[in-house]
Motif scaffolding. Structure first.
Motif, PDB file in Angstrom:
ATOM      1  N   THR A  64      26.365   2.361  25.101  1.00  0.00           N
ATOM      2  CA  THR A  64      26.616   1.331  24.086  1.00  0.00           C
ATOM      3  C   THR A  64      26.217   1.837  22.703  1.00  0.00           C
ATOM      4  OG1 THR A  64      26.182  -0.389  25.718  1.00  0.00           O
ATOM      5  CG2 THR A  64      26.150  -1.061  23.419  1.00  0.00           C
ATOM      6  N   PHE A  65      27.068   1.558  21.739  1.00  0.00           N
ATOM      7  CA  PHE A  65      26.829   1.924  20.352  1.00  0.00           C
ATOM      8  C   PHE A  65      26.845   0.662  19.493  1.00  0.00           C
ATOM      9  CE2 PHE A  65      28.487   5.571  22.436  1.00  0.00           C
ATOM     10  CZ  PHE A  65      27.887   6.670  21.836  1.00  0.00           C
ATOM     11  N   LEU A  66      25.980   0.599  18.495  1.00  0.00           N
ATOM     12  CA  LEU A  66      26.003  -0.487  17.531  1.00  0.00           C
ATOM     13  C   LEU A  66      27.069  -0.142  16.484  1.00  0.00           C
ATOM     14  CD1 LEU A  66      22.176  -0.990  16.881  1.00  0.00           C
ATOM     15  CD2 LEU A  66      23.636  -2.225  18.485  1.00  0.00           C
ATOM     16  N   ALA A  67      27.903  -1.110  16.146  1.00  0.00           N
ATOM     17  CA  ALA A  67      28.903  -0.931  15.094  1.00  0.00           C
ATOM     18  C   ALA A  67      28.346  -1.545  13.820  1.00  0.00           C
ATOM     19  CB  ALA A  67      30.210  -1.603  15.498  1.00  0.00           C
ATOM     20  N   LEU A  68      28.309  -0.755  12.750  1.00  0.00           N
ATOM     21  CA  LEU A  68      27.720  -1.199  11.486  1.00  0.00           C
ATOM     22  C   LEU A  68      28.737  -1.113  10.354  1.00  0.00           C
ATOM     23  CD1 LEU A  68      24.462   0.936  11.803  1.00  0.00           C
ATOM     24  CD2 LEU A  68      24.699  -1.468  12.404  1.00  0.00           C
ATOM     25  N   LYS A  69      28.600  -2.015   9.403  1.00  0.00           N
ATOM     26  CA  LYS A  69      29.366  -1.952   8.161  1.00  0.00           C
ATOM     27  C   LYS A  69      28.389  -2.239   7.041  1.00  0.00           C
ATOM     28  CE  LYS A  69      33.378  -3.430   5.738  1.00  0.00           C
ATOM     29  NZ  LYS A  69      34.762  -3.636   5.916  1.00  0.00           N
ATOM     30  N   ILE A  74      27.818  -5.366  12.957  1.00  0.00           N
ATOM     31  CA  ILE A  74      28.962  -6.280  13.086  1.00  0.00           C
ATOM     32  C   ILE A  74      29.466  -6.372  14.525  1.00  0.00           C
ATOM     33  CG2 ILE A  74      29.696  -6.053  10.690  1.00  0.00           C
ATOM     34  CD1 ILE A  74      31.806  -4.012  11.653  1.00  0.00           C
ATOM     35  N   GLY A  75      28.880  -5.597  15.424  1.00  0.00           N
ATOM     36  CA  GLY A  75      29.274  -5.659  16.823  1.00  0.00           C
ATOM     37  C   GLY A  75      28.801  -4.465  17.609  1.00  0.00           C
ATOM     38  N   ASP A  96      32.959  -7.802  18.921  1.00  0.00           N
ATOM     39  CA  ASP A  96      32.274  -8.313  17.737  1.00  0.00           C
ATOM     40  C   ASP A  96      31.055  -9.137  18.148  1.00  0.00           C
ATOM     41  OD1 ASP A  96      33.129 -10.898  18.408  1.00  0.00           O
ATOM     42  OD2 ASP A  96      34.586 -11.028  16.780  1.00  0.00           O
ATOM     43  N   LYS A  97      30.325  -9.656  17.175  1.00  0.00           N
ATOM     44  CA  LYS A  97      29.075 -10.376  17.465  1.00  0.00           C
ATOM     45  C   LYS A  97      29.296 -11.712  18.174  1.00  0.00           C
ATOM     46  CE  LYS A  97      25.591  -9.940  14.586  1.00  0.00           C
ATOM     47  NZ  LYS A  97      24.802 -10.010  13.348  1.00  0.00           N
ATOM     48  N   THR A  98      30.533 -12.215  18.149  1.00  0.00           N
ATOM     49  CA  THR A  98      30.817 -13.468  18.860  1.00  0.00           C
ATOM     50  C   THR A  98      31.258 -13.221  20.298  1.00  0.00           C
ATOM     51  OG1 THR A  98      33.147 -13.571  18.197  1.00  0.00           O
ATOM     52  CG2 THR A  98      31.535 -14.560  16.698  1.00  0.00           C
ATOM     53  N   GLY A  99      31.406 -11.948  20.673  1.00  0.00           N
ATOM     54  CA  GLY A  99      31.800 -11.614  22.041  1.00  0.00           C
ATOM     55  C   GLY A  99      33.289 -11.388  22.231  1.00  0.00           C
ATOM     56  N   LYS A 132      37.639 -12.772  25.293  1.00  0.00           N
ATOM     57  CA  LYS A 132      36.180 -12.682  25.409  1.00  0.00           C
ATOM     58  C   LYS A 132      35.809 -11.515  26.319  1.00  0.00           C
ATOM     59  CE  LYS A 132      35.102 -17.419  24.506  1.00  0.00           C
ATOM     60  NZ  LYS A 132      33.999 -18.326  24.544  1.00  0.00           N
ATOM     61  N   ALA A 133      34.770 -10.814  25.944  1.00  0.00           N
ATOM     62  CA  ALA A 133      34.315  -9.672  26.735  1.00  0.00           C
ATOM     63  C   ALA A 133      33.821 -10.099  28.105  1.00  0.00           C
ATOM     64  CB  ALA A 133      33.222  -8.919  25.988  1.00  0.00           C
ATOM     65  N   THR A 134      33.474 -11.366  28.264  1.00  0.00           N
ATOM     66  CA  THR A 134      32.970 -11.865  29.545  1.00  0.00           C
ATOM     67  C   THR A 134      34.093 -12.300  30.490  1.00  0.00           C
ATOM     68  OG1 THR A 134      32.706 -14.048  28.558  1.00  0.00           O
ATOM     69  CG2 THR A 134      30.761 -12.606  28.581  1.00  0.00           C
ATOM     70  N   ASP A 135      35.349 -12.278  30.036  1.00  0.00           N
ATOM     71  CA  ASP A 135      36.470 -12.632  30.907  1.00  0.00           C
ATOM     72  C   ASP A 135      36.561 -11.654  32.076  1.00  0.00           C
ATOM     73  OD1 ASP A 135      37.075 -14.711  29.239  1.00  0.00           O
ATOM     74  OD2 ASP A 135      38.847 -13.775  28.347  1.00  0.00           O
TER      75      ASP A 135
END
Length: 156
Positions: A64-69, A74-75, A96-99, A132-135
């Motif tokens: 897993t990598f953190l995505a930054l701006k 940001i995700g 993204d941060k909302t999934g 959604k990533a949880t789907d």
């Protein structure tokens, strides 16, 4: 009647055998390490393809990598591997941060080129964007498979 058997130099033959075994073992080790080095490909270009608005990626865990701006998270981008028809298929999935899934990039695949081209032509990976990533992502329910490339579709 019987010709005398010539005695071969067993020390010389033994030295050659040892040298041959040593060279063979070293060749196998070199091939193994070459394969390991090739498998540890650079994933960073694929992180950017999956999450194009990010300007920086920081490793958070093994996959897993953190995505930054502008130094603000940001995700995430997660690296995963599925099993396609031709073998392992490795992907980068941006969330993204909302999934919600932002994008998917294929890092490595071993599919038959003509079948994999069907995946690329169909823009199959774009069918995950906005979900959604949880789907569960069950083929036929959440996403469609690409006709003729079902194993590859499942792997992604």
């Amino acid at each position: 009647m019987n010709a005398p058997l010539r005695k071969t130099n067993s020390k010389k033959a033994s030295s050659w055998n040892r040298a041959l075994v040593t060279i063979t073992c070293l060749s196998i080790l070199a091939a193994f390490f070459w394969g390991v080095l090739r498998e540890s490909e650079n994933v960073y270009p694929h992180l950017k393809l999956a999450f194009p608005v990010a300007d920086q990626f920081t490793k958070h865990s093994a996959d897993t990598f953190l995505a930054l701006k502008n130094d603000i998270q940001i995700g995430y981008v997660t690296i995963s591997e599925g099993h396609g028809y031709g073998g392992p298929l490795k992907t980068a999935t941006a969330i993204d941060k909302t999934g919600l899934i932002i994008g998917v990039s294929i890092i490595r695949q071993r599919e038959t080129p003509s079948w994999f081209q069907k995946i690329l032509d169909s823009e199959y990976t774009k069918s995950f964007v906005g979900k959604k990533a949880t789907d569960l992502f069950q083929i036929g329910n959440d996403v469609d498979a690409v006709s003729g490339a079902t194993y590859t579709s499942r792997a992604i």
